[in-house]
Design a protein around this motif. Structure first.
Motif, PDB file in Angstrom:
ATOM      1  N   GLU A  87       0.858  -1.183   0.000  1.00 53.42           N
ATOM      2  CA  GLU A  87       0.000   0.000   0.000  1.00 53.42           C
ATOM      3  C   GLU A  87       0.890   1.227   0.000  1.00 53.42           C
ATOM      4  OE1 GLU A  87      -3.929  -1.168   2.341  1.00 53.42           O
ATOM      5  OE2 GLU A  87      -2.756   0.392   3.364  1.00 53.42           O
ATOM      6  N   LEU A  88       0.611   2.178  -0.867  1.00 51.04           N
ATOM      7  CA  LEU A  88       1.348   3.440  -0.858  1.00 51.04           C
ATOM      8  C   LEU A  88       0.864   4.255   0.331  1.00 51.04           C
ATOM      9  CD1 LEU A  88       3.189   5.626  -1.953  1.00 51.04           C
ATOM     10  CD2 LEU A  88       1.419   6.203  -3.634  1.00 51.04           C
ATOM     11  N   ARG A  89       1.682   4.300   1.394  1.00 47.04           N
ATOM     12  CA  ARG A  89       1.229   4.988   2.612  1.00 47.04           C
ATOM     13  C   ARG A  89       2.021   6.243   2.928  1.00 47.04           C
ATOM     14  NH1 ARG A  89       0.886  -0.063   6.359  1.00 47.04           N
ATOM     15  NH2 ARG A  89      -0.832  -1.186   5.361  1.00 47.04           N
ATOM     16  N   GLY A  90       3.220   6.382   2.339  1.00 47.64           N
ATOM     17  CA  GLY A  90       4.055   7.516   2.715  1.00 47.64           C
ATOM     18  C   GLY A  90       4.789   8.114   1.533  1.00 47.64           C
ATOM     19  N   ILE A  91       5.220   9.372   1.694  1.00 42.18           N
ATOM     20  CA  ILE A  91       6.054  10.029   0.688  1.00 42.18           C
ATOM     21  C   ILE A  91       7.176  10.790   1.394  1.00 42.18           C
ATOM     22  CG2 ILE A  91       4.402  10.225  -1.228  1.00 42.18           C
ATOM     23  CD1 ILE A  91       3.644  13.007  -0.240  1.00 42.18           C
ATOM     24  N   VAL A  92       8.325  10.811   0.723  1.00 45.45           N
ATOM     25  CA  VAL A  92       9.460  11.619   1.167  1.00 45.45           C
ATOM     26  C   VAL A  92       9.834  12.477  -0.029  1.00 45.45           C
ATOM     27  CG1 VAL A  92      11.811  11.626   2.062  1.00 45.45           C
ATOM     28  CG2 VAL A  92      10.260   9.723   2.653  1.00 45.45           C
ATOM     29  N   THR A  93       9.748  13.787   0.129  1.00 44.35           N
ATOM     30  CA  THR A  93       9.954  14.672  -1.018  1.00 44.35           C
ATOM     31  C   THR A  93      10.626  15.966  -0.601  1.00 44.35           C
ATOM     32  OG1 THR A  93       8.841  15.842  -2.831  1.00 44.35           O
ATOM     33  CG2 THR A  93       7.592  15.627  -0.773  1.00 44.35           C
ATOM     34  N   GLY A  94      11.374  16.552  -1.529  1.00 48.77           N
ATOM     35  CA  GLY A  94      11.965  17.870  -1.306  1.00 48.77           C
ATOM     36  C   GLY A  94      11.164  18.976  -1.977  1.00 48.77           C
ATOM     37  N   SER A  95      10.017  18.616  -2.545  1.00 52.04           N
ATOM     38  CA  SER A  95       9.195  19.572  -3.297  1.00 52.04           C
ATOM     39  C   SER A  95       7.838  19.752  -2.623  1.00 52.04           C
ATOM     40  CB  SER A  95       8.978  19.069  -4.727  1.00 52.04           C
ATOM     41  OG  SER A  95      10.209  18.852  -5.364  1.00 52.04           O
ATOM     42  N   PRO A  96       7.713  20.800  -1.754  1.00 50.57           N
ATOM     43  CA  PRO A  96       6.469  20.987  -0.991  1.00 50.57           C
ATOM     44  C   PRO A  96       5.223  21.051  -1.871  1.00 50.57           C
ATOM     45  CG  PRO A  96       8.164  22.533  -0.258  1.00 50.57           C
ATOM     46  CD  PRO A  96       8.732  21.817  -1.444  1.00 50.57           C
ATOM     47  N   GLU A 106      -3.852  14.092  -1.867  1.00 49.36           N
ATOM     48  CA  GLU A 106      -5.196  14.045  -2.438  1.00 49.36           C
ATOM     49  C   GLU A 106      -5.385  12.791  -3.286  1.00 49.36           C
ATOM     50  OE1 GLU A 106      -8.762  16.003  -4.400  1.00 49.36           O
ATOM     51  OE2 GLU A 106      -7.786  16.233  -2.444  1.00 49.36           O
ATOM     52  N   LYS A 107      -4.423  12.556  -4.171  1.00 43.15           N
ATOM     53  CA  LYS A 107      -4.570  11.473  -5.142  1.00 43.15           C
ATOM     54  C   LYS A 107      -4.531  10.097  -4.475  1.00 43.15           C
ATOM     55  CE  LYS A 107      -3.288  10.179  -9.745  1.00 43.15           C
ATOM     56  NZ  LYS A 107      -2.456  10.390 -10.913  1.00 43.15           N
ATOM     57  N   TYR A 108      -3.658   9.957  -3.443  1.00 39.16           N
ATOM     58  CA  TYR A 108      -3.448   8.625  -2.876  1.00 39.16           C
ATOM     59  C   TYR A 108      -3.879   8.513  -1.417  1.00 39.16           C
ATOM     60  CZ  TYR A 108      -0.998   7.798  -7.225  1.00 39.16           C
ATOM     61  OH  TYR A 108      -0.702   7.657  -8.543  1.00 39.16           O
ATOM     62  N   GLY A 109      -4.537   9.543  -0.907  1.00 39.78           N
ATOM     63  CA  GLY A 109      -5.040   9.472   0.465  1.00 39.78           C
ATOM     64  C   GLY A 109      -3.938   9.258   1.497  1.00 39.78           C
ATOM     65  N   ILE A 110      -2.865  10.013   1.365  1.00 43.93           N
ATOM     66  CA  ILE A 110      -1.726   9.853   2.279  1.00 43.93           C
ATOM     67  C   ILE A 110      -1.899  10.781   3.489  1.00 43.93           C
ATOM     68  CG2 ILE A 110       0.776  10.190   2.491  1.00 43.93           C
ATOM     69  CD1 ILE A 110       0.829   9.323  -0.555  1.00 43.93           C
ATOM     70  N   LYS A 111      -1.780  10.185   4.684  1.00 41.49           N
ATOM     71  CA  LYS A 111      -1.972  10.935   5.938  1.00 41.49           C
ATOM     72  C   LYS A 111      -0.868  11.961   6.137  1.00 41.49           C
ATOM     73  CE  LYS A 111      -2.274   7.029   8.721  1.00 41.49           C
ATOM     74  NZ  LYS A 111      -2.336   6.387  10.037  1.00 41.49           N
ATOM     75  N   ASP A 112      -1.202  13.076   6.814  1.00 39.72           N
ATOM     76  CA  ASP A 112      -0.194  14.095   7.149  1.00 39.72           C
ATOM     77  C   ASP A 112       1.013  13.461   7.866  1.00 39.72           C
ATOM     78  OD1 ASP A 112      -1.854  15.997   6.103  1.00 39.72           O
ATOM     79  OD2 ASP A 112      -2.560  16.759   8.048  1.00 39.72           O
ATOM     80  N   ALA A 113       0.706  12.535   8.766  1.00 38.11           N
ATOM     81  CA  ALA A 113       1.776  11.946   9.586  1.00 38.11           C
ATOM     82  C   ALA A 113       2.746  11.101   8.759  1.00 38.11           C
ATOM     83  CB  ALA A 113       1.166  11.088  10.687  1.00 38.11           C
ATOM     84  N   ASN A 114       2.387  10.788   7.516  1.00 43.92           N
ATOM     85  CA  ASN A 114       3.231   9.933   6.676  1.00 43.92           C
ATOM     86  C   ASN A 114       3.940  10.715   5.568  1.00 43.92           C
ATOM     87  OD1 ASN A 114       2.229   7.957   8.279  1.00 43.92           O
ATOM     88  ND2 ASN A 114       1.054   6.900   6.686  1.00 43.92           N
TER      89      ASN A 114
END
Ligand code: NDP
Length: 336
Positions: free
Chosen positions: A33-42, A50-58
């Motif tokens: 399940e795609l649950r988290g993202i790590v990005t340098g682009s705010p 929005e697209k993948y329903g990723i929680k703020d905490a992730n």
């Protein structure tokens, strides 16, 4: 653990491959399940949430991603950044106690690859390299032929993965920068290299390489086209080419009593081929990346060896370094 639970995956680096291939493929997996993202682009964050329903905490950035250690939602970090950053983020992920999936090419040099392998071993997490072809069924048939030798001894391999259009890239694109791990050999050359190794089923004993110079005004730092030859024990030879400025995509194997090929050999879709006695290599696959991630997830859930471990990425990078050395020394033969 519970072998039927789904693993939470965090993608590290939301560029072309994460956006267009991995995130959509994660929706097709059984075990991820795609649950988290790590990005340098705010600016990417709300779009992905929005697209993948990723929680703020992730949601993480490159500075705070260490904190993923405290996040039980995330089981795996998948490093999909420019090559020069694979080591750094893979080691952070391993030290956070997360399993690591790392894109090809594994890292800049053998020492960096070894650092990733050691970090994963020390933290008792699994490490897979994103060589998706090894999860593709027709490729797997060719790998099985290397074991069973249905057409006799393997004598000659020709392998090409190349495309044109790279000469139009801007000079600040990381694929055009040496310090970022750009260039045709790192980016595309690992397909014919890995392909020759899995088609031969044994490790090469010597290598030579040369760069073909075109568009020198554009390719100021990295190779535009590289040719290399691998020698295998028993006399089999692989002739390989990779390029950013001309197309090609094939893996051809000539044996003592027949031959077979895959054309294309590394595309996302439609990898197919045939044998000299008329057998079609055309098993369908719904989605390569989904198959790869499910294979790697199953290895974690069942605590089994992964299909493409770090050592596999390291072996290729050791040979890439030898190819570059040979090219600097007039195509000298280098024993591995
Ligand atoms: P892109 O240039 O499209 O994306 C790279 C992403 O990495 C960026 O969007 C950015 O994401 C992040 N990043 C972090 N630091 C930097 C930096 N200093 N410079 C540039 N980007 C940075 O590359 P791709 O997605 O095409 O490739 C990424 C990796 O995936 C490479 O290792 C490549 O070899 C591999 N790949 C594998 C494929 C396969 O078939 N297995 C196919 C394509 C690529 P953010 O903005 O979120 O920080």
């Amino acid at each position: 653990g519970n072998p039927s639970r789904k693993l939470g995956v965090a993608l590290v680096g939301l560029g072309g491959y994460s956006t267009n291939q991995l995130a959509p493929a994660l929706q097709l997996t059984q075990h991820c399940e795609l649950r988290g993202i790590v990005t340098g682009s705010p600016e990417k964050i709300p779009v992905w949430q929005e697209k993948y329903g990723i929680k703020d905490a992730n949601v993480y950035n490159y500075e705070n991603m260490h904190a993923i250690a405290d996040n039980p939602d995330i089981d795996v970090i998948y490093v999909v950044t420019p090559t020069s950053l694979h080591r750094k983020f893979s080691v952070i992920g391993a030290n956070a106690g997360k399993h690591v999936w790392c894109e090809k090419p594994m890292a800049m040099d053998e020492a960096e690859c070894q650092e990733i392998i050691d970090a994963c071993r020390e933290n008792n997490v699994k490490l897979s390299i994103g060589y998706r072809m090894q999860h593709e069924p027709n490729t797997q048939t060719v790998m099985q032929f290397a074991k069973d030798k249905p057409y006799g001894a393997i004598e000659r391999i020709e392998a090409v993965a190349a495309y044109s259009g790279g000469e139009n890239r801007s000079p600040d694109n990381w694929r055009m920068r040496a310090d970022m791990g750009g260039g045709a050999m790192y980016d595309m050359g690992v397909y014919p290299l890995n392909g020759s190794r899995y088609a031969a089923g044994v490790e090469p004993i010597a290598v030579s390489g040369r760069h073909e110079i075109t568009h020198p005004e554009v390719f100021t730092e990295v190779d535009s086209t590289t040719h290399f030859t691998l020698e295998f024990p028993g006399g089999a030879v692989a002739e390989c080419m990779t390029s950013f400025v001309k197309p090609g995509n094939k893996l051809e194997v000539t044996c003592a009593e027949g031959s077979y090929y895959l054309r294309p050999m590394s595309n996302y879709n439609g990898v197919q081929g045939a044998t000299s006695d008329g057998r079609k290599l055309d098993k369908p696959i719904a989605n390569q990346q989904a198959a790869q991630m499910d294979d790697d997830a199953r290895a974690i859930l069942q605590d089994m060896p992964v299909m493409v471990p770090g050592e596999e990425g390291l072996r290729d990078i050791r040979i890439v370094q030898a190819i570059f050395k040979s090219a600097r020394e007039d195509g000298k033969r280098i024993e591995l």
